[in-house]
Design an enzyme around this catalytic site. Structure first.
Site, mmCIF file in Angstrom:
data_model
loop_
_atom_site.group_PDB
_atom_site.id
_atom_site.type_symbol
_atom_site.label_atom_id
_atom_site.label_comp_id
_atom_site.label_asym_id
_atom_site.label_seq_id
_atom_site.Cartn_x
_atom_site.Cartn_y
_atom_site.Cartn_z
ATOM 1 N N PRO A 206 1.112 7.354 11.636
ATOM 2 C CA PRO A 206 -0.033 7.786 12.441
ATOM 3 C C PRO A 206 -1.245 6.881 12.227
ATOM 4 O O PRO A 206 -1.523 6.462 11.107
ATOM 5 C CB PRO A 206 -0.308 9.210 11.941
ATOM 6 C CG PRO A 206 0.468 9.382 10.698
ATOM 7 C CD PRO A 206 1.516 8.330 10.638
ATOM 8 N N GLU A 207 -1.933 6.545 13.309
ATOM 9 C CA GLU A 207 -3.146 5.721 13.230
ATOM 10 C C GLU A 207 -4.329 6.612 13.606
ATOM 11 O O GLU A 207 -4.166 7.822 13.765
ATOM 12 C CB GLU A 207 -2.993 4.500 14.145
ATOM 13 C CG GLU A 207 -1.774 3.665 13.747
ATOM 14 C CD GLU A 207 -1.559 2.421 14.614
ATOM 15 O OE1 GLU A 207 -2.539 1.888 15.174
ATOM 16 O OE2 GLU A 207 -0.394 1.999 14.738
ATOM 17 N N LYS B 205 -7.726 7.145 8.028
ATOM 18 C CA LYS B 205 -6.537 7.959 8.297
ATOM 19 C C LYS B 205 -6.424 9.122 7.323
ATOM 20 O O LYS B 205 -5.381 9.765 7.226
ATOM 21 C CB LYS B 205 -5.281 7.086 8.190
ATOM 22 C CG LYS B 205 -5.257 5.929 9.185
ATOM 23 C CD LYS B 205 -3.928 5.227 9.095
ATOM 24 C CE LYS B 205 -4.022 3.795 9.545
ATOM 25 N NZ LYS B 205 -2.793 3.050 9.253
ATOM 26 N N ARG C 256 9.855 10.778 4.722
ATOM 27 C CA ARG C 256 9.949 9.688 3.742
ATOM 28 C C ARG C 256 9.153 9.934 2.461
ATOM 29 O O ARG C 256 9.200 9.128 1.542
ATOM 30 C CB ARG C 256 9.563 8.376 4.412
ATOM 31 C CG ARG C 256 10.547 8.080 5.543
ATOM 32 C CD ARG C 256 10.405 6.730 6.130
ATOM 33 N NE ARG C 256 10.573 5.659 5.168
ATOM 34 C CZ ARG C 256 10.372 4.388 5.454
ATOM 35 N NH1 ARG C 256 9.980 4.042 6.654
ATOM 36 N NH2 ARG C 256 10.530 3.460 4.537
ATOM 37 N N ARG D 144 5.073 -7.911 9.953
ATOM 38 C CA ARG D 144 4.856 -6.982 11.060
ATOM 39 C C ARG D 144 5.260 -7.670 12.357
ATOM 40 O O ARG D 144 5.304 -8.896 12.425
ATOM 41 C CB ARG D 144 3.378 -6.557 11.160
ATOM 42 C CG ARG D 144 2.788 -6.065 9.872
ATOM 43 C CD ARG D 144 3.630 -4.985 9.227
ATOM 44 N NE ARG D 144 3.634 -3.744 9.997
ATOM 45 C CZ ARG D 144 2.875 -2.699 9.726
ATOM 46 N NH1 ARG D 144 2.053 -2.728 8.700
ATOM 47 N NH2 ARG D 144 2.937 -1.610 10.469
#
Ligand SMILES: [Zn+2]
Length: 325
Positions: free
Chosen positions: A2-3, A72, A164, A315
């Site tokens: 999530p950003e 975040k 995770r 990335r």
């Protein structure tokens, strides 16, 4: 992961559902997810059952009074009303008016890669997808990835799921907030950015790529892989461009695309890619608006050119070779 738009969507969802509620009990099914104190998580991330019990005791009876966000990180403000009994009587026999002591704590929640917070009303069976994939199976909460459950006095619940297990819930006292390392290291919120600030930061690392620059939380908070791709699409700049290669109009276009993309994403309640779900268990809509992220090999929605990808420091950035220079 999530950003900012996803975390802000969760913050708003929590504001609507749990602010004002009082915690009756907390079930910690995986102690390593919870911790206390201002120290870094790695030092205290263990499966100590006594720690989980202490966490539970500290939260029982607390009322949630606000939900804030920094980058975040979600910051839940909690208040506990302690009513000493019997009421204290002074030496002169006068009852103290202040017989209630208020104690304030903060619960920091970082969802990291796959954390989720899902609210269920009293008796509501929350049946949701484990992953946000078309063929993912549905399960009723709590499921095997539910690690912490908050039970409120009105019978409603808040589930913390994390496939995770990189996320955390950390309880700190108000005065310890300044010692929380992650919070101290975050760069400004996107709405606080100025061209001067970004320009000065960019000058220090001329050979750095613009995509990794935007993704660096010390430069600006809350932008990750999804939104750096989308911001650069709307700015018309390729992700691999070095900072020193950017002309001022390009840099300005990036600066202007940051709030444009993030505000639109918040309005659409985030991008449901991977494991992101809203507090009510449903999906955000911004994924449908993506121009390049997750669209490698597909055609650009604007010009029809095939979307390409580029590897940058581990990335992957996606871009349209025609719309972006
Ligand atoms: Zn294009």
């Amino acid at each position: 992961m999530p950003e900012l738009p996803e975390v802000e969507t969760i913050r708003r969802g929590l504001e609507r559902t749990i602010v004002g509620k009082k915690i009756a009990d907390v079930t910690v099914r995986l102690p390593k997810i919870v911790s206390m104190g201002p120290k870094v998580v790695s030092n205290i991330r263990n499966n100590d059952k006594a720690k989980a019990q202490e966490f539970r005791e500290m939260l029982r009876g607390c009322r949630i009074i606000s939900i804030k966000r920094r980058a975040k990180m979600l910051i839940m403000e909690l208040v506990r009303n302690l009513t000493p009994s019997p009421s204290p009587i002074s030496e002169r026999g006068v009852r103290h008016a202040a017989d209630r002591v208020r104690s304030r704590m903060l619960l920091l929640v970082h969802l990291k890669m796959t954390g989720q917070l899902v609210f269920a009303k009293k008796g509501e069976k929350k049946n949701m997808k484990i992953l946000n994939l078309p063929n993912a199976r549905r399960e009723v909460l709590p499921h095997k990835y539910t690690h912490v459950i908050f039970i409120f006095f009105d019978g409603s619940r808040l589930y913390y799921n994390d496939m995770r297990q990189f996320g955390y819930l950390r309880l700190v006292q108000d005065e310890d907030l300044k010692n929380v390392r992650e919070l101290a290291e975050y760069g400004p919120e996107p709405r606080e950015l100025t061209m001067e600030y970004l320009g000065a930061k960019a000058k220090r690392r001329p050979k750095f790529s613009i995509k990794l620059f935007l993704m660096d939380p010390r430069v600006v908070a809350g932008i990750g892989n999804i939104y750096s791709d989308e911001i650069l699409y709307w700015a018309g700049v390729r992700p691999a461009r070095t900072l020193r290669s950017l002309h001022r109009p390009e840099f300005l276009a990036i600066f202007q695309a940051i709030p444009k993309v993030l505000n639109a994403a918040v309005k659409a309640q985030g991008s449901s890619v991977g494991d992101f779900f809203k507090v009510d268990g449903t999906e955000g809509r911004y994924g449908r608006a993506h121009m390049v992220y997750g669209r490698y090999g597909q055609r650009c929605k604007k010009c029809g050119t095939l979307i390409k990808s580029v590897k940058l420091g581990g990335r992957t950035g996606s871009f349209c070779p025609k719309c972006q220079q």
